[in-house]
Design a protein around this motif. Sequence first.
Motif, PDB file in Angstrom:
ATOM      1  N   PRO A 165     -14.296   3.172   5.036  1.00 24.45           N
ATOM      2  CA  PRO A 165     -15.516   3.321   5.730  1.00 24.45           C
ATOM      3  C   PRO A 165     -14.855   3.523   7.237  1.00 24.45           C
ATOM      4  CG  PRO A 165     -15.142   1.118   4.927  1.00 24.45           C
ATOM      5  CD  PRO A 165     -14.008   1.912   4.247  1.00 24.45           C
ATOM      6  N   LYS A 166     -13.788   2.907   7.602  1.00 25.93           N
ATOM      7  CA  LYS A 166     -13.409   3.066   9.005  1.00 25.93           C
ATOM      8  C   LYS A 166     -12.580   4.672   9.006  1.00 25.93           C
ATOM      9  CE  LYS A 166      -9.710  -0.081   7.833  1.00 25.93           C
ATOM     10  NZ  LYS A 166      -8.858  -1.057   7.990  1.00 25.93           N
ATOM     11  N   GLN A 167     -12.064   5.080   7.869  1.00 32.59           N
ATOM     12  CA  GLN A 167     -11.466   6.343   7.751  1.00 32.59           C
ATOM     13  C   GLN A 167     -10.073   6.347   8.443  1.00 32.59           C
ATOM     14  OE1 GLN A 167     -13.691   9.599   8.376  1.00 32.59           O
ATOM     15  NE2 GLN A 167     -15.253   9.039   6.599  1.00 32.59           N
ATOM     16  N   LYS A 168      -9.363   5.074   8.647  1.00 34.80           N
ATOM     17  CA  LYS A 168      -7.927   5.136   9.251  1.00 34.80           C
ATOM     18  C   LYS A 168      -7.198   4.059   8.151  1.00 34.80           C
ATOM     19  CE  LYS A 168      -8.072   5.914  14.053  1.00 34.80           C
ATOM     20  NZ  LYS A 168      -8.117   5.683  15.455  1.00 34.80           N
ATOM     21  N   MET A 169      -6.060   4.649   7.789  1.00 31.42           N
ATOM     22  CA  MET A 169      -5.243   3.547   6.944  1.00 31.42           C
ATOM     23  C   MET A 169      -3.826   3.759   7.046  1.00 31.42           C
ATOM     24  SD  MET A 169      -7.699   4.135   3.430  1.00 31.42           S
ATOM     25  CE  MET A 169      -7.071   2.874   2.287  1.00 31.42           C
ATOM     26  N   TYR A 170      -3.190   2.400   6.694  1.00 29.94           N
ATOM     27  CA  TYR A 170      -1.899   2.442   7.009  1.00 29.94           C
ATOM     28  C   TYR A 170      -1.182   2.953   5.545  1.00 29.94           C
ATOM     29  CZ  TYR A 170      -2.736  -0.844  10.649  1.00 29.94           C
ATOM     30  OH  TYR A 170      -3.288  -1.536  11.651  1.00 29.94           O
ATOM     31  N   GLY A 171      -0.247   3.206   5.316  1.00 32.52           N
ATOM     32  CA  GLY A 171       0.567   3.767   4.419  1.00 32.52           C
ATOM     33  C   GLY A 171       0.414   2.779   3.075  1.00 32.52           C
ATOM     34  N   LEU A 172       0.643   1.480   3.467  1.00 32.24           N
ATOM     35  CA  LEU A 172       0.665   0.546   2.627  1.00 32.24           C
ATOM     36  C   LEU A 172      -0.546   0.067   1.934  1.00 32.24           C
ATOM     37  CD1 LEU A 172       3.189  -1.129   1.532  1.00 32.24           C
ATOM     38  CD2 LEU A 172       2.840  -2.906   3.262  1.00 32.24           C
ATOM     39  N   GLU A 173      -1.588   0.284   2.813  1.00 32.41           N
ATOM     40  CA  GLU A 173      -2.789   0.029   2.521  1.00 32.41           C
ATOM     41  C   GLU A 173      -3.326   0.924   1.307  1.00 32.41           C
ATOM     42  OE1 GLU A 173      -5.309   0.263   6.053  1.00 32.41           O
ATOM     43  OE2 GLU A 173      -6.908  -0.830   5.194  1.00 32.41           O
ATOM     44  N   LEU A 174      -2.970   2.308   1.417  1.00 35.03           N
ATOM     45  CA  LEU A 174      -3.216   3.471   0.559  1.00 35.03           C
ATOM     46  C   LEU A 174      -2.698   2.970  -0.885  1.00 35.03           C
ATOM     47  CD1 LEU A 174      -2.587   6.286   2.733  1.00 35.03           C
ATOM     48  CD2 LEU A 174      -4.734   5.953   1.802  1.00 35.03           C
ATOM     49  N   VAL A 175      -1.249   2.503  -0.611  1.00 32.25           N
ATOM     50  CA  VAL A 175      -0.563   1.796  -1.963  1.00 32.25           C
ATOM     51  C   VAL A 175      -1.462   0.905  -2.619  1.00 32.25           C
ATOM     52  CG1 VAL A 175       1.436   0.888  -2.955  1.00 32.25           C
ATOM     53  CG2 VAL A 175       1.400   2.852  -1.221  1.00 32.25           C
ATOM     54  N   ASN A 176      -1.702  -0.007  -2.053  1.00 29.92           N
ATOM     55  CA  ASN A 176      -2.579  -1.234  -2.585  1.00 29.92           C
ATOM     56  C   ASN A 176      -3.942  -0.819  -3.098  1.00 29.92           C
ATOM     57  OD1 ASN A 176      -0.515  -3.007  -1.805  1.00 29.92           O
ATOM     58  ND2 ASN A 176      -1.425  -3.434   0.235  1.00 29.92           N
ATOM     59  N   LYS A 177      -4.682   0.212  -2.454  1.00 24.72           N
ATOM     60  CA  LYS A 177      -5.890   0.506  -2.849  1.00 24.72           C
ATOM     61  C   LYS A 177      -5.763   1.586  -3.967  1.00 24.72           C
ATOM     62  CE  LYS A 177      -8.664  -0.473   1.066  1.00 24.72           C
ATOM     63  NZ  LYS A 177      -9.579  -0.180   2.065  1.00 24.72           N
ATOM     64  N   SER A 178      -4.495   2.246  -4.065  1.00 27.79           N
ATOM     65  CA  SER A 178      -4.612   3.380  -5.298  1.00 27.79           C
ATOM     66  C   SER A 178      -4.398   2.682  -6.827  1.00 27.79           C
ATOM     67  CB  SER A 178      -3.304   4.037  -4.732  1.00 27.79           C
ATOM     68  OG  SER A 178      -2.121   3.479  -5.121  1.00 27.79           O
ATOM     69  N   ASP A 179      -4.428   1.524  -7.094  1.00 28.07           N
ATOM     70  CA  ASP A 179      -4.358   0.896  -8.112  1.00 28.07           C
ATOM     71  C   ASP A 179      -2.944   1.432  -8.947  1.00 28.07           C
ATOM     72  OD1 ASP A 179      -4.968  -0.617 -10.393  1.00 28.07           O
ATOM     73  OD2 ASP A 179      -6.255   0.922 -11.333  1.00 28.07           O
ATOM     74  N   ARG A 180      -1.695   1.358  -8.036  1.00 32.39           N
ATOM     75  CA  ARG A 180      -0.519   1.626  -8.758  1.00 32.39           C
ATOM     76  C   ARG A 180      -0.380   3.070  -8.833  1.00 32.39           C
ATOM     77  NH1 ARG A 180       1.525  -3.202 -12.359  1.00 32.39           N
ATOM     78  NH2 ARG A 180       1.194  -4.863 -10.930  1.00 32.39           N
ATOM     79  N   LYS A 181      -1.282   3.929  -8.657  1.00 30.03           N
ATOM     80  CA  LYS A 181      -0.957   5.357  -8.566  1.00 30.03           C
ATOM     81  C   LYS A 181      -0.088   5.850  -7.774  1.00 30.03           C
ATOM     82  CE  LYS A 181      -5.537   6.200 -11.121  1.00 30.03           C
ATOM     83  NZ  LYS A 181      -6.876   6.376 -10.882  1.00 30.03           N
ATOM     84  N   LEU A 182      -0.060   5.336  -6.502  1.00 26.49           N
ATOM     85  CA  LEU A 182       0.858   5.641  -5.383  1.00 26.49           C
ATOM     86  C   LEU A 182       2.031   4.675  -5.288  1.00 26.49           C
ATOM     87  CD1 LEU A 182      -1.910   6.535  -2.726  1.00 26.49           C
ATOM     88  CD2 LEU A 182      -0.408   8.159  -3.991  1.00 26.49           C
ATOM     89  N   LYS A 183       2.998   5.063  -5.117  1.00 25.14           N
ATOM     90  CA  LYS A 183       4.425   4.188  -5.264  1.00 25.14           C
ATOM     91  C   LYS A 183       4.780   4.150  -3.635  1.00 25.14           C
ATOM     92  CE  LYS A 183       4.672   3.839  -9.594  1.00 25.14           C
ATOM     93  NZ  LYS A 183       4.084   2.856 -10.118  1.00 25.14           N
TER      94      LYS A 183
END
Lengths: 160, 111
Positions: B28-46
């Motif tokens: 919703p805020k459309q600004k994310m940290y790298g680690l946030e992306l990893v956590n939200k990707s359900d282990r698809k991003l390392k």
Amino acid sequence: MSGGDLKGHIFLGSISMSGNLSFKVSETVGTSESAAIVVGESATVEVNNPLRNYWARDKFLSPLLKVSQSLYQVVVKQITRPPGTFLDRLAEFVCTKRTYEHVLRTAISDMQWEYFEALAAGRKWKSRWIRLRGYWAFWRTWARSSIVTTAIAICKLLFK
Amino acid sequence: MAARQTEKRIPTPSLKEALVLELLLASPKQKMYGLELVNKSDRKLKRGTVYVTLNRMEEKGYIESHEESEQAKTPGLPRRLYRLTGYGLRVFAAWRTFGEQLSAALVENPT
């Protein structure tokens, strides 16, 4: 001045002295260990909670600055650095500016943030695990970054 | 050889890039940290690969980033925030539309 007056949780980086009477916090760094800053011979401030650095600085350092005129010596006994400081410096030295700023530094900063968050929650073992995982992720990132950069360079040479 | 250099290629994000674009779009805020992306990707991003992917996407113009302001009351290095660009949004929309049309065509004409 009694040491008890200044006891509490504080997070400091390095203290730079200018002459004998004044000092200031020049940068902030994190630590999982308790460190002590001895002012003169009596005052001790424990470094414990990194996330409260600004709050602690206002609460404890301001009185220190005020009373420092009557003190003759500031001795830093132990200051530990946040995890990844050495890797950060190494990457800054070795890598290109772009790779350092956009890839490796980002990996370290995220690791540090997660580490401090775990520390603030009092989860010491988790913070250690995050540290190890962060180091591993850093080296993997560096390796991947190097491979990608090399592959792009080869492609540019081949398809010039 | 010159034709190859001037050739206009249709931007095709990789699966990882498309996932990052999707996550950034879903935020919703459309600004994310790298680690946030990893956590939200359900282990698809390392953790070891996400920053390289993000850097590559930034170079392609799909996303933009800036470092957290100095006022942030956390110690250590400032973190980098990522945001979708208009170009990235269009690429993702085109990629998704293409995927949907392709799958629809395959369902209609499986041979």
